[in-house]
Design a protein around this motif. Structure first.
Motif, PDB file in Angstrom:
ATOM      1  N   GLY A 135       0.819  -1.207   0.000  1.00  0.00           N
ATOM      2  CA  GLY A 135       0.000   0.000   0.000  1.00  0.00           C
ATOM      3  C   GLY A 135       0.852   1.255   0.000  1.00  0.00           C
ATOM      4  N   ALA A 136       1.950   1.228   0.736  1.00  0.00           N
ATOM      5  CA  ALA A 136       2.847   2.393   0.755  1.00  0.00           C
ATOM      6  C   ALA A 136       3.481   2.624  -0.618  1.00  0.00           C
ATOM      7  N   ILE A 137       3.882   1.544  -1.276  1.00  0.00           N
ATOM      8  CA  ILE A 137       4.469   1.677  -2.618  1.00  0.00           C
ATOM      9  C   ILE A 137       3.437   2.211  -3.597  1.00  0.00           C
ATOM     10  N   TRP A 138       2.220   1.703  -3.502  1.00  0.00           N
ATOM     11  CA  TRP A 138       1.141   2.168  -4.380  1.00  0.00           C
ATOM     12  C   TRP A 138       0.848   3.648  -4.120  1.00  0.00           C
ATOM     13  N   ALA A 139       0.864   4.057  -2.849  1.00  0.00           N
ATOM     14  CA  ALA A 139       0.610   5.456  -2.504  1.00  0.00           C
ATOM     15  C   ALA A 139       1.666   6.368  -3.112  1.00  0.00           C
ATOM     16  N   GLU A 140       2.911   5.898  -3.132  1.00  0.00           N
ATOM     17  CA  GLU A 140       3.974   6.716  -3.738  1.00  0.00           C
ATOM     18  C   GLU A 140       3.754   6.866  -5.237  1.00  0.00           C
ATOM     19  N   ASN A 141       3.319   5.785  -5.890  1.00  0.00           N
ATOM     20  CA  ASN A 141       3.052   5.851  -7.323  1.00  0.00           C
ATOM     21  C   ASN A 141       1.850   6.735  -7.640  1.00  0.00           C
ATOM     22  N   ALA A 142       0.822   6.696  -6.769  1.00  0.00           N
ATOM     23  CA  ALA A 142      -0.415   7.422  -7.044  1.00  0.00           C
ATOM     24  C   ALA A 142      -0.367   8.877  -6.585  1.00  0.00           C
ATOM     25  N   TRP A 143       0.208   9.127  -5.399  1.00  0.00           N
ATOM     26  CA  TRP A 143       0.144  10.452  -4.804  1.00  0.00           C
ATOM     27  C   TRP A 143       1.514  11.070  -4.524  1.00  0.00           C
ATOM     28  N   GLY A 144       2.581  10.354  -4.849  1.00  0.00           N
ATOM     29  CA  GLY A 144       3.912  10.918  -4.689  1.00  0.00           C
ATOM     30  C   GLY A 144       4.450  10.882  -3.282  1.00  0.00           C
ATOM     31  N   ARG A 145       3.873  10.077  -2.386  1.00  0.00           N
ATOM     32  CA  ARG A 145       4.414   9.919  -1.028  1.00  0.00           C
ATOM     33  C   ARG A 145       4.060   8.533  -0.536  1.00  0.00           C
ATOM     34  N   TYR A 146       4.979   7.977   0.288  1.00  0.00           N
ATOM     35  CA  TYR A 146       4.764   6.639   0.821  1.00  0.00           C
ATOM     36  C   TYR A 146       3.771   6.633   1.985  1.00  0.00           C
ATOM     37  N   TRP A 147       3.768   7.712   2.750  1.00  0.00           N
ATOM     38  CA  TRP A 147       2.946   7.756   3.960  1.00  0.00           C
ATOM     39  C   TRP A 147       2.412   9.163   4.140  1.00  0.00           C
ATOM     40  N   GLY A 148       1.109   9.264   4.409  1.00  0.00           N
ATOM     41  CA  GLY A 148       0.523  10.595   4.555  1.00  0.00           C
ATOM     42  C   GLY A 148      -0.433  10.716   5.720  1.00  0.00           C
ATOM     43  N   TRP A 149      -0.424   9.760   6.647  1.00  0.00           N
ATOM     44  CA  TRP A 149      -1.303   9.753   7.807  1.00  0.00           C
ATOM     45  C   TRP A 149      -2.777   9.828   7.410  1.00  0.00           C
ATOM     46  N   ASP A 150      -3.100   9.244   6.284  1.00  0.00           N
ATOM     47  CA  ASP A 150      -4.486   9.081   5.891  1.00  0.00           C
ATOM     48  C   ASP A 150      -5.155   8.112   6.879  1.00  0.00           C
ATOM     49  N   PRO A 151      -6.432   8.329   7.231  1.00  0.00           N
ATOM     50  CA  PRO A 151      -7.081   7.443   8.214  1.00  0.00           C
ATOM     51  C   PRO A 151      -6.960   5.960   7.866  1.00  0.00           C
ATOM     52  N   LYS A 152      -7.095   5.610   6.602  1.00  0.00           N
ATOM     53  CA  LYS A 152      -6.996   4.209   6.200  1.00  0.00           C
ATOM     54  C   LYS A 152      -5.584   3.685   6.433  1.00  0.00           C
ATOM     55  N   GLU A 153      -4.586   4.486   6.122  1.00  0.00           N
ATOM     56  CA  GLU A 153      -3.197   4.079   6.341  1.00  0.00           C
ATOM     57  C   GLU A 153      -2.920   3.906   7.837  1.00  0.00           C
ATOM     58  N   VAL A 154      -3.418   4.845   8.626  1.00  0.00           N
ATOM     59  CA  VAL A 154      -3.178   4.795  10.063  1.00  0.00           C
ATOM     60  C   VAL A 154      -3.778   3.527  10.666  1.00  0.00           C
ATOM     61  N   TRP A 155      -5.016   3.194  10.284  1.00  0.00           N
ATOM     62  CA  TRP A 155      -5.668   2.038  10.881  1.00  0.00           C
ATOM     63  C   TRP A 155      -5.102   0.721  10.362  1.00  0.00           C
ATOM     64  N   THR A 156      -4.610   0.727   9.143  1.00  0.00           N
ATOM     65  CA  THR A 156      -3.915  -0.466   8.656  1.00  0.00           C
ATOM     66  C   THR A 156      -2.668  -0.718   9.500  1.00  0.00           C
ATOM     67  N   PHE A 157      -1.981   0.366   9.867  1.00  0.00           N
ATOM     68  CA  PHE A 157      -0.803   0.236  10.716  1.00  0.00           C
ATOM     69  C   PHE A 157      -1.190  -0.157  12.140  1.00  0.00           C
ATOM     70  N   VAL A 158      -2.308   0.384  12.649  1.00  0.00           N
ATOM     71  CA  VAL A 158      -2.779   0.014  13.984  1.00  0.00           C
ATOM     72  C   VAL A 158      -3.048  -1.488  14.052  1.00  0.00           C
ATOM     73  N   ILE A 159      -3.697  -2.021  13.026  1.00  0.00           N
ATOM     74  CA  ILE A 159      -3.960  -3.461  12.956  1.00  0.00           C
ATOM     75  C   ILE A 159      -2.656  -4.233  13.014  1.00  0.00           C
ATOM     76  N   TRP A 160      -1.672  -3.782  12.260  1.00  0.00           N
ATOM     77  CA  TRP A 160      -0.361  -4.449  12.235  1.00  0.00           C
ATOM     78  C   TRP A 160       0.254  -4.447  13.637  1.00  0.00           C
ATOM     79  N   VAL A 161       0.170  -3.314  14.326  1.00  0.00           N
ATOM     80  CA  VAL A 161       0.771  -3.198  15.662  1.00  0.00           C
ATOM     81  C   VAL A 161       0.076  -4.147  16.649  1.00  0.00           C
ATOM     82  N   VAL A 162      -1.253  -4.213  16.603  1.00  0.00           N
ATOM     83  CA  VAL A 162      -1.985  -5.058  17.557  1.00  0.00           C
ATOM     84  C   VAL A 162      -1.641  -6.526  17.330  1.00  0.00           C
ATOM     85  N   TYR A 163      -1.630  -6.962  16.067  1.00  0.00           N
ATOM     86  CA  TYR A 163      -1.308  -8.363  15.809  1.00  0.00           C
ATOM     87  C   TYR A 163       0.161  -8.664  16.080  1.00  0.00           C
ATOM     88  N   ALA A 164       1.025  -7.681  15.863  1.00  0.00           N
ATOM     89  CA  ALA A 164       2.431  -7.879  16.229  1.00  0.00           C
ATOM     90  C   ALA A 164       2.543  -8.069  17.737  1.00  0.00           C
TER      91      ALA A 164
END
Length: 325
Positions: free
Chosen positions: A248-277
């Protein structure tokens, strides 16, 4: 590219057919569970140690060490479970066909909005369940897998339904197929692992309380086995979710020119990763086995549901195109 409305309508009919098959399959699995207590009782009675009288003169004492014939346990006739599996296979075929026809109708990968993500994602859940039946007898999970699939499809056709259409420009990328398809698989594994975690908590509580009352839970494996199966599925799903986050980060860079932008969807995808980690780390940490670790697993799946049902609909961000239209 224009949308073939006839094929899109056909896809809807195929989906309705799959829902009907899932419903009957769900009833079959539920009836099988209802008979689980009776099956468990028959097996327990047949397996109980027996003693025979050793005659000594007119009357003989009971001999605990006398040889006994091995118990004969009649094979369980699980017609309801067999019907559930057969109709699940039919439902999966219709379900996958519905997703495929929708893709042909729109001439693109059929997961460009929440409706398509829900229908395609639930198809992957059912496919994973059917695939596991080839290696292990997990028919006891049928009710707890087909039930959520039916709920998701019901939500899709009543609340999330979106007419077949073309993608917004930012979605027209090869990363749509890569990023979303892996997200499907990991979410499917997390869903089945969630069902196993809930069953583990119920079974563990019964075993801890020493409940003697017969229940359908007697037909399920012991708590330890359910917990281990859940952990293994989480261990497989987590690397896939990690790949989803990175893709998703790679796709975001291709689409919007940045890997991470604190978009709500990006943030919650990362939150999910942290909880399962945290869950997987807790499994390797003394003192965080059993119920404590299971609570983290439930929190992780709660975050997945929040990400899909709340963030996509009510939060404004770059991923708002995935909401209901």
């Amino acid at each position: 590219m224009s949308v073939n409305e006839n094929l899109a309508t056909t896809a809807n009919y195929l989906l309705y057919g799959s829902m009907a098959s899932y419903t009957v399959a769900f009833l079959g699995f539920t009836l099988d569970l209802a008979g689980g207590a009776a099956r468990a009782e028959r097996v327990a009675l047949a397996s109980a140690p027996q003693r025979e009288l050793a005659a000594v003169g007119a009357q003989g004492p009971l001999r605990d060490d006398a040889p006994t014939a091995p118990p004969v346990v009649p094979p369980a006739r699980r017609k309801a479970a067999g019907i559930g599996v057969s109709l699940t296979l039919l439902a999966v075929l219709l379900h996958v066909a519905a997703v495929a026809v929708r893709g042909v109708a729109t001439q693109r990968p059929p997961w460009g909005n929440m409706y398509e993500f829900a229908t395609a994602g639930s198809a992957v859940v059912a496919l994973v369940f059917v695939a596991t039946l080839r290696w292990r007898d997990l028919r006891y999970l049928g009710t707890f897998v087909i039930g959520p699939v039916l709920l998701m499809l019901g939500l899709a056709v009543t609340v999330l339904y979106t007419r077949a259409g073309q993608l917004v420009p930012s979605l027209k990328s090869v990363w749509l197929a890569i990023h979303v398809s892996v997200a499907f698989i990991s979410s499917a594994l997390f869903t089945i692992a969630f069902s196993l975690t809930v069953l583990y908590l119920v079974q563990e509580r019964r075993e801890r309380s020493g409940a003697a009352k017969r229940s359908f839970m007697d037909a399920l494996p012991r708590a330890r086995e359910l917990d281990l199966a859940s952990y293994r599925l989480h261990a497989v799903a987590f690397p896939l979710w990690t790949f989803t986050l990175v893709a998703g980060a790679i796709w975001a860079e291709n689409a919007w020119g940045r890997y991470w932008g604190w978009d709500p969807k990006e943030v919650w995808t990362f939150v999910i990763w942290v909880v399962y980690a945290g869950y997987l780390h807790a499994r390797a940490t003394r003192g965080w086995q059993g119920r404590k670790a299971a609570t983290l697993a439930l929190a992780g799946y709660g975050c997945i549901l929040f990400n899909f049902l709340v963030v996509n609909i009510f939060f404004v961000g770059f991923h708002s195109y995935a909401g209901v239209s």
